[in-house]
Motif scaffolding. Structure first.
Motif, mmCIF file in Angstrom:
data_model
loop_
_atom_site.group_PDB
_atom_site.id
_atom_site.type_symbol
_atom_site.label_atom_id
_atom_site.label_comp_id
_atom_site.label_asym_id
_atom_site.label_seq_id
_atom_site.Cartn_x
_atom_site.Cartn_y
_atom_site.Cartn_z
ATOM 1 N N GLU A 130 -38.246 -99.359 102.860
ATOM 2 C CA GLU A 130 -38.670 -100.429 103.442
ATOM 3 C C GLU A 130 -39.687 -100.621 102.630
ATOM 4 N N TYR A 131 -39.875 -99.730 101.602
ATOM 5 C CA TYR A 131 -40.884 -99.801 100.385
ATOM 6 C C TYR A 131 -40.874 -101.029 99.761
ATOM 7 N N PRO A 132 -39.649 -102.115 99.652
ATOM 8 C CA PRO A 132 -40.254 -103.089 98.787
ATOM 9 C C PRO A 132 -40.515 -104.139 99.877
ATOM 10 N N ILE A 133 -40.291 -104.498 101.177
ATOM 11 C CA ILE A 133 -41.366 -105.194 102.126
ATOM 12 C C ILE A 133 -42.375 -104.625 102.210
ATOM 13 N N LEU A 134 -42.758 -103.593 101.802
ATOM 14 C CA LEU A 134 -44.560 -102.697 102.027
ATOM 15 C C LEU A 134 -45.194 -103.594 101.174
ATOM 16 N N ALA A 135 -44.531 -102.835 99.846
ATOM 17 C CA ALA A 135 -44.633 -103.510 98.457
ATOM 18 C C ALA A 135 -45.855 -105.314 98.446
ATOM 19 N N VAL A 136 -44.582 -105.760 99.261
ATOM 20 C CA VAL A 136 -45.340 -107.384 99.702
ATOM 21 C C VAL A 136 -46.563 -107.193 100.049
ATOM 22 N N ALA A 137 -46.473 -106.903 101.620
ATOM 23 C CA ALA A 137 -47.247 -107.060 102.280
ATOM 24 C C ALA A 137 -48.697 -105.885 101.370
ATOM 25 N N ALA A 138 -48.496 -105.681 100.979
ATOM 26 C CA ALA A 138 -49.878 -104.730 99.909
ATOM 27 C C ALA A 138 -50.197 -106.037 99.265
ATOM 28 N N ALA A 139 -49.277 -106.501 98.653
ATOM 29 C CA ALA A 139 -49.878 -107.523 97.635
ATOM 30 C C ALA A 139 -50.377 -108.592 98.501
ATOM 31 N N GLN A 140 -50.838 -108.984 99.593
ATOM 32 C CA GLN A 140 -51.243 -109.749 100.215
ATOM 33 C C GLN A 140 -52.754 -109.138 100.456
#
Length: 466
Positions: A348-358
């Motif tokens: 899940e780290y790629p989609i978590l990184a998207v959440a962190a970007a926002q």
């Protein structure tokens, strides 16, 4: 053995009733910012990890197992084809419903063709344990992405059973395995936490006389242990003073067929969850999601970031905890994710990184070295995904830092997915909140884990259009 027979792609066409070969061309996608909230109730496909294991264990059990909720993505259909080639009877009876019976432990037959595992490292590594502990010669291959991924970390412990391996440099597929009908039981300590390596060793131990013992430095997903017990094997698990676990399997159990209900995949649920958190005004419910505590690190992390994510209707199905998720749009903030949480959310780290970007502030994901040996080098690819769209990142050793934009992701970039389904889906979610459209080079392989992803997201209002 002979080459030829049905390729995995042909097997997948047959399962779905397709009469024409699928197009080999890429399916690019251009995603624009969402103009309305995401709303609705949905179910995500069955858990991929459990689906692979269900087919394998049912093929080793005495009697007939019925599986419902099976993920019918390309990777899992490759596993079904492989188990048929090894002598199992695996028949699709309806959407997600399968009937499986097999020759049992120690009775698999030598395949007369190469086993094509598609894009699935999980299936290839787990099946290696089965093949190493049967008196046969077999060859495994996969798609271009899988052939780049290392298998040496399962080859090394499995060679201690007495099996022999022949592979390309670095332990890469294609790989030939000469197994033993009377393999040695293993006592193995994992150098790095890996549910796949642990499971390969335990699967090899099924046909070994005596006890097979595996020690892991950090607890990893325990679907294999749960399913072994479900089919009647004796498995004990104890904790170590250092925070790891020791798993002991009694060899040559009498596995007896039992029906399996596959829960919704929490790794697949991650994409609509994060999309709903980030798109203003969104409110969705995802029913029947697996809640195994060794798989739900993302849910814990999102709550730490301020997510409105509620769980209801908790129950147990097929030995696994399940529940319904209610997700509402939330203002997220940066967090530090400890390394010990990584095994429970490694996909899940790629989609978590998207959440962190926002999100607002800086997020730090510690100890994510395992990302380097996924479908792609997911660490490098996740960094490239974000930076191509104006989000600052930094890699320090095995840690990834994401500098949040507080809701102002610039976007406008082209994402190279490297045939990695999770990168493609993560990029699609980023595009829903970016200020400029996000281009994705290919989405064709999303079906390996999430068939119908784009259509399902469109039912919520995502507005994806090729």
């Amino acid at each position: 053995m002979r080459p030829g027979g049905l390729t995995c792609t042909a097997q997948r066409r047959n399962e779905r009733g397709m009469t024409h070969a699928p197009s080999s061309s890429a399916r690019p996608l251009r995603v624009v910012r969402a103009t309305a909230p995401l709303t609705g109730t949905l179910r995500v496909p069955g858990d991929k990890s459990i689906s692979h294991r269900a087919l394998m264990f049912a093929s080793l059990a005495r009697g007939e197992t019925r599986i419902s909720g099976l993920l019918e993505g390309e990777d899992v259909l490759c596993t079904a084809a492989a188990m048929r080639a090894l002598g199992a009877d695996a028949v699709r009876e309806g959407a997600g419903c399968w009937r499986v019976s097999g020759p049992g432990i120690g009775q698999l037959r030598e395949p007369d063709t190469v086993l094509d595992m598609g894009n699935s490292g999980t299936a290839a590594r787990l099946l290696s344990g089965i093949l190493a502990s049967h008196g046969m010669t077999s060859v495994m291959t996969g798609d271009a992405s899988l052939r780049r991924r290392p298998m040496k970390r399962v080859m090394d412990p499995l060679a201690q059973t007495g099996a022999t391996f022949l592979a390309r440099e670095g332990g890469r597929l294609p790989m030939a395995i000469r197994g033993l009908a009377d393999p040695h039981p293993l006592d193995y300590r994992l150098p790095v936490a890996s549910a796949q390596v642990k499971s390969a060793v335990l699967l090899a131990g099924l046909n070994a006389a005596g006890q097979t013992r595996v020690e892991e430095p950090v607890a990893t997903r325990d679907h294999t242990e749960n399913m072994l017990r479900h089919f009647g094997a004796t498995v004990t698990v104890t904790s170590t003073p250092q925070g790891g676990r020791v798993i002991v399997l009694e060899g040559r159990p009498d596995l007896v067929a039992r029906d399996i209900v596959v829960p919704g995949d929490p790794s697949s649920a991650a994409f609509p969850i994060v999309a709903a958190l980030l798109v203003p005004g969104s409110d969705i419910v995802i029913e029947g999601v697996g809640l195994n505590p060794l798989r739900t690190g993302l849910f814990t992390t999102l709550r730490d970031m301020g997510a409105q994510l509620e769980i209801s209707g908790e129950r147990v199905e097929g030995g696994e905890p399940v529940g319904d998720l209610h997700v509402r749009a939330s203002a997220l903030h940066g967090v530090t994710v400890p390394a010990e949480r990584a095994p429970s959310m490694i996909d899940e780290y790629p989609i978590l990184a998207v959440a962190a970007a926002q999100a607002a502030g800086v997020s730090r994901f510690c100890g994510v070295e395992e990302l380097r040996v996924k479908e792609s080098d997911r660490l490098a690819a996740t960094v490239a995904l974000l930076e191509a769209n104006g989000v600052q990142t930094r890699v320090e050793g095995d840690d990834l830092m994401v500098f949040g934009t507080a809701g102002a992701v610039p976007g406008g970039g082209l994402v190279q997915t490297h045939m990695d389904h999770r990168l493609a889906m993560s990029a699609s979610v980023l595009g829903l909140v970016a200020q400029k459209p996000v281009a994705i080079d290919d989405t064709a392989f999303i079906d390996t884990s999430f068939p119908g992803y784009l259509d399902l997201m469109n039912t919520l209002g995502a507005g994806f259009s090729a």
